[in-house]
Motif scaffolding. Structure first.
Motif, PDB file in Angstrom:
ATOM      1  N   UNK A  69     -22.512 -37.395  17.606  1.00  0.00           N
ATOM      2  CA  UNK A  69     -21.270 -38.175  17.670  1.00  0.00           C
ATOM      3  C   UNK A  69     -21.521 -39.622  17.274  1.00  0.00           C
ATOM      4  N   UNK A  70     -20.538 -40.195  16.563  1.00  0.00           N
ATOM      5  CA  UNK A  70     -20.472 -41.639  16.376  1.00  0.00           C
ATOM      6  C   UNK A  70     -19.021 -42.032  16.607  1.00  0.00           C
ATOM      7  N   UNK A  71     -18.770 -42.768  17.681  1.00  0.00           N
ATOM      8  CA  UNK A  71     -17.396 -43.164  17.996  1.00  0.00           C
ATOM      9  C   UNK A  71     -17.319 -44.668  18.123  1.00  0.00           C
ATOM     10  N   UNK A  72     -16.179 -45.230  17.734  1.00  0.00           N
ATOM     11  CA  UNK A  72     -16.057 -46.697  17.767  1.00  0.00           C
ATOM     12  C   UNK A  72     -16.257 -47.259  19.163  1.00  0.00           C
ATOM     13  N   UNK A  73     -15.809 -46.527  20.172  1.00  0.00           N
ATOM     14  CA  UNK A  73     -15.896 -47.072  21.535  1.00  0.00           C
ATOM     15  C   UNK A  73     -17.199 -46.707  22.227  1.00  0.00           C
ATOM     16  N   UNK A  74     -18.218 -46.347  21.470  1.00  0.00           N
ATOM     17  CA  UNK A  74     -19.546 -46.219  22.051  1.00  0.00           C
ATOM     18  C   UNK A  74     -20.191 -44.855  21.958  1.00  0.00           C
ATOM     19  N   UNK A  85     -19.825 -35.831  14.359  1.00  0.00           N
ATOM     20  CA  UNK A  85     -18.414 -36.225  14.391  1.00  0.00           C
ATOM     21  C   UNK A  85     -18.329 -37.739  14.337  1.00  0.00           C
ATOM     22  N   UNK A  86     -17.462 -38.252  13.458  1.00  0.00           N
ATOM     23  CA  UNK A  86     -17.271 -39.704  13.314  1.00  0.00           C
ATOM     24  C   UNK A  86     -15.825 -39.999  13.699  1.00  0.00           C
ATOM     25  N   UNK A  87     -15.662 -40.779  14.772  1.00  0.00           N
ATOM     26  CA  UNK A  87     -14.354 -40.844  15.457  1.00  0.00           C
ATOM     27  C   UNK A  87     -13.854 -42.271  15.610  1.00  0.00           C
ATOM     28  N   UNK A  88     -12.617 -42.495  15.171  1.00  0.00           N
ATOM     29  CA  UNK A  88     -11.906 -43.715  15.569  1.00  0.00           C
ATOM     30  C   UNK A  88     -10.765 -43.269  16.477  1.00  0.00           C
ATOM     31  N   UNK A  89     -10.902 -43.511  17.789  1.00  0.00           N
ATOM     32  CA  UNK A  89      -9.929 -42.942  18.731  1.00  0.00           C
ATOM     33  C   UNK A  89      -8.553 -43.560  18.615  1.00  0.00           C
ATOM     34  N   UNK A  90      -8.466 -44.811  18.161  1.00  0.00           N
ATOM     35  CA  UNK A  90      -7.198 -45.445  17.784  1.00  0.00           C
ATOM     36  C   UNK A  90      -7.516 -46.341  16.589  1.00  0.00           C
ATOM     37  N   UNK A  91      -7.034 -45.996  15.432  1.00  0.00           N
ATOM     38  CA  UNK A  91      -7.181 -46.899  14.290  1.00  0.00           C
ATOM     39  C   UNK A  91      -5.850 -47.618  14.133  1.00  0.00           C
ATOM     40  N   UNK A  97      -1.148 -51.886  20.492  1.00  0.00           N
ATOM     41  CA  UNK A  97      -0.975 -52.853  21.588  1.00  0.00           C
ATOM     42  C   UNK A  97       0.424 -53.470  21.561  1.00  0.00           C
ATOM     43  N   UNK A  98       0.913 -53.766  20.365  1.00  0.00           N
ATOM     44  CA  UNK A  98       2.212 -54.428  20.222  1.00  0.00           C
ATOM     45  C   UNK A  98       3.388 -53.454  20.175  1.00  0.00           C
ATOM     46  N   UNK A  99       3.107 -52.151  20.195  1.00  0.00           N
ATOM     47  CA  UNK A  99       4.201 -51.172  20.116  1.00  0.00           C
ATOM     48  C   UNK A  99       4.700 -50.939  18.701  1.00  0.00           C
ATOM     49  N   UNK A 100       3.903 -51.328  17.712  1.00  0.00           N
ATOM     50  CA  UNK A 100       4.243 -51.002  16.320  1.00  0.00           C
ATOM     51  C   UNK A 100       3.746 -49.578  16.015  1.00  0.00           C
ATOM     52  N   UNK A 101       4.421 -48.850  15.128  1.00  0.00           N
ATOM     53  CA  UNK A 101       4.134 -47.429  14.983  1.00  0.00           C
ATOM     54  C   UNK A 101       2.915 -47.051  14.136  1.00  0.00           C
ATOM     55  N   UNK A 102       2.366 -47.990  13.391  1.00  0.00           N
ATOM     56  CA  UNK A 102       1.316 -47.614  12.433  1.00  0.00           C
ATOM     57  C   UNK A 102      -0.069 -47.595  13.080  1.00  0.00           C
ATOM     58  N   UNK A 103      -0.347 -46.533  13.802  1.00  0.00           N
ATOM     59  CA  UNK A 103      -1.688 -46.332  14.346  1.00  0.00           C
ATOM     60  C   UNK A 103      -2.015 -44.840  14.251  1.00  0.00           C
ATOM     61  N   UNK A 104      -3.302 -44.525  14.304  1.00  0.00           N
ATOM     62  CA  UNK A 104      -3.709 -43.147  14.051  1.00  0.00           C
ATOM     63  C   UNK A 104      -4.970 -42.808  14.828  1.00  0.00           C
ATOM     64  N   UNK A 105      -5.202 -41.509  14.934  1.00  0.00           N
ATOM     65  CA  UNK A 105      -6.478 -40.990  15.438  1.00  0.00           C
ATOM     66  C   UNK A 105      -7.219 -40.451  14.219  1.00  0.00           C
ATOM     67  N   UNK A 106      -8.434 -40.892  14.022  1.00  0.00           N
ATOM     68  CA  UNK A 106      -9.184 -40.472  12.831  1.00  0.00           C
ATOM     69  C   UNK A 106     -10.449 -39.732  13.251  1.00  0.00           C
ATOM     70  N   UNK A 107     -10.594 -38.510  12.772  1.00  0.00           N
ATOM     71  CA  UNK A 107     -11.774 -37.695  13.126  1.00  0.00           C
ATOM     72  C   UNK A 107     -12.342 -37.081  11.850  1.00  0.00           C
ATOM     73  N   UNK A 108     -13.622 -37.335  11.597  1.00  0.00           N
ATOM     74  CA  UNK A 108     -14.305 -36.710  10.459  1.00  0.00           C
ATOM     75  C   UNK A 108     -15.487 -35.913  10.984  1.00  0.00           C
ATOM     76  N   UNK A 109     -15.818 -34.835  10.278  1.00  0.00           N
ATOM     77  CA  UNK A 109     -17.043 -34.090  10.586  1.00  0.00           C
ATOM     78  C   UNK A 109     -17.958 -34.170   9.372  1.00  0.00           C
ATOM     79  N   UNK A 110     -19.193 -34.550   9.641  1.00  0.00           N
ATOM     80  CA  UNK A 110     -20.214 -34.558   8.587  1.00  0.00           C
ATOM     81  C   UNK A 110     -21.148 -33.381   8.800  1.00  0.00           C
ATOM     82  N   UNK A 111     -21.583 -32.776   7.700  1.00  0.00           N
ATOM     83  CA  UNK A 111     -22.646 -31.759   7.783  1.00  0.00           C
ATOM     84  C   UNK A 111     -23.816 -32.281   6.953  1.00  0.00           C
TER      85      UNK A 111
END
Ligand code: IPD
Ligand code: CA
Ligand code: CA
Length: 266
Positions: A69-74, A85-91, A97-111
Motif C-alpha cells: 500500500x501507498x496512501x496519502x494519509x500514511x 495499491x496507490x490511494x488518494x482517499x480524498x483528492x 472542506x468548503x462543500x464544493x463538489x469537485x472531489x474524488x476517491x482515487x485508487x490505482x493498482x500496480x503489478x
C-alpha cells in the motif's frame, strides 16, 4: 483476453471507491474542520481523509492480505504479492472542506510497478471512471474517449497549483504566459478529476507540476486508455516533476511549450 488478476483488482477497487465515496458524501460533518496540516498551512487534512483511507486499506487488506500500500494519509506497506495499491482517499480536500463538489476517491493498482487498474469515483458528480491496462477507459461503465483536438488557441486546459508559496509563484508565471495562447484555463481542484475530464473529452489538456503518485496513478491510466497522450517532460513519463495529459495533437504542442516555459521547475 482479460486477465483474471486485473479483473479481481478492478472489482475490489470499484467496491472500495464506492464505499469510501458514500462515507465521504453521507458522513461529511456539517462543521467539518481541519484535523492537521502537512507541507504548508494550506495543505490540509480532515478527519474524513483519514477515515476514508482507513476504510479503503481495511477493505483491500481483508481481501488481499499480501498486497502493498501507498496512501496519502500514511499507508505504507511493502507487500509480497507484487501488487501495490496507490490511494488518494480524498483528492480535492480543499473543495471537500468548503462543500464544493469537485472531489474524488482515487485508487490505482500496480503489478510489479506498472499501473494496471485505475478507479476515480466522484460521488457529487454521480460518476466513476475506470480503466484496466489495455482495456479502454469508462465512465459509469460507458466507454469514453478524448476530445477531437482543436488548435492550441482553442484548447481548454486544466491545471493545478501546489501548496508551497514559492512553487505557486512559478506556476502562476507559467499560467500568465499560457492563458493568452489558449481558449481558457480551468483550476478544478482535483487532479484525479482533471485527468478523467481529459479522458471524457471535457478538457483538451491538463498539466501540473508537483503531483504525487496517489494524485496521478489512476487518472493517468484512465486518460491514456481513453486515447489521450500522457507524459512529463519530453520523453519522460508523468511524474512529480511534471504531468501532462491531452488529446494527441494538443499534447504535441502543449508538452514542448511547457518545457520552454519551465513548467517543470520552481
Ligand atoms: C491536490 C489536488 C489539487 C492539485 C494538488 C493536489 P489533495 O490533492 O489534486 O487539484 O492541484 O496538487 O495536491 O491535497 O486535495 O489530495
Ligand atoms: Ca491529491
Ligand atoms: Ca488527498
Amino acid at each position: 483476453m482479460s486477465d483474471p488478476l486485473h479483473d479481481e483488482l478492478l472489482q475490489l477497487a470499484l467496491e472500495a471507491a464506492d464505499r469510501a465515496g458514500r462515507l465521504l458524501r453521507d458522513g461529511r460533518p456539517a462543521d467539518l474542520g481541519v484535523a492537521a496540516t502537512k507541507t504548508s498551512p494550506i495543505d490540509v487534512v480532515t478527519e474524513m481523509d483519514i477515515a476514508s483511507e482507513k476504510l479503503i486499506t481495511g477493505f483491500l487488506t481483508e481481501h488481499r492480505p499480501h498486497d502493498g500500500f501507498l496512501g496519502e494519509e500514511g499507508a505504507s506497506v511493502v507487500g509480497t504479492s507484487g501488487v501495490r495499491w496507490v490511494i488518494d482517499p480524498v483528492d480535492g480536500t480543499v473543495n471537500y472542506l468548503y462543500g464544493l463538489p469537485s472531489w474524488a476517491v482515487s485508487i490505482a493498482a500496480e503489478k510489479d510497478g506498472e499501473t494496471v487498474v485505475g478507479v476515480v469515483a466522484a460521488p457529487m458528480r454521480g460518476e466513476t471512471c475506470h480503466a484496466v491496462l489495455g482495456g479502454g477507459a469508462f465512465n459509469n461503465r460507458e466507454r469514453v474517449s478524448h476530445r477531437p483536438a482543436p488548435p492550441l488557441s482553442q484548447a481548454l486546459i486544466g491545471t493545478g497549483f501546489g501548496y508551497l508559496a514559492e512553487r505557486r509563484a512559478a506556476q502562476a508565471e507559467v499560467v500568465r504566459t499560457l492563458v493568452p495562447q489558449v481558449r481558457d484555463i480551468r483550476r478544478g481542484g482535483s487532479a484525479a478529476i482533471d485527468l478523467c475530464d481529459v479522458a471524457c473529452g471535457r478538457l483538451d489538456g491538463y498539466y501540473e507540476r508537483g503531483l504525487n503518485p496517489w494524485d496521478l496513478a489512476a487518472g493517468v491510466l484512465i486518460a491514456r486508455e481513453a486515447g489521450a497522450l500522457t507524459g512529463g517532460r519530453p520523453g519522460e513519463p508523468a511524474s512529480h516533476e511534471l504531468t501532462v495529459a491531452a488529446s494527441p495533437e494538443v499534447f504535441g504542442v502543449l508538452q514542448p511549450l511547457l518545457e520552454d516555459l519551465g513548467a517543470w521547475h520552481d
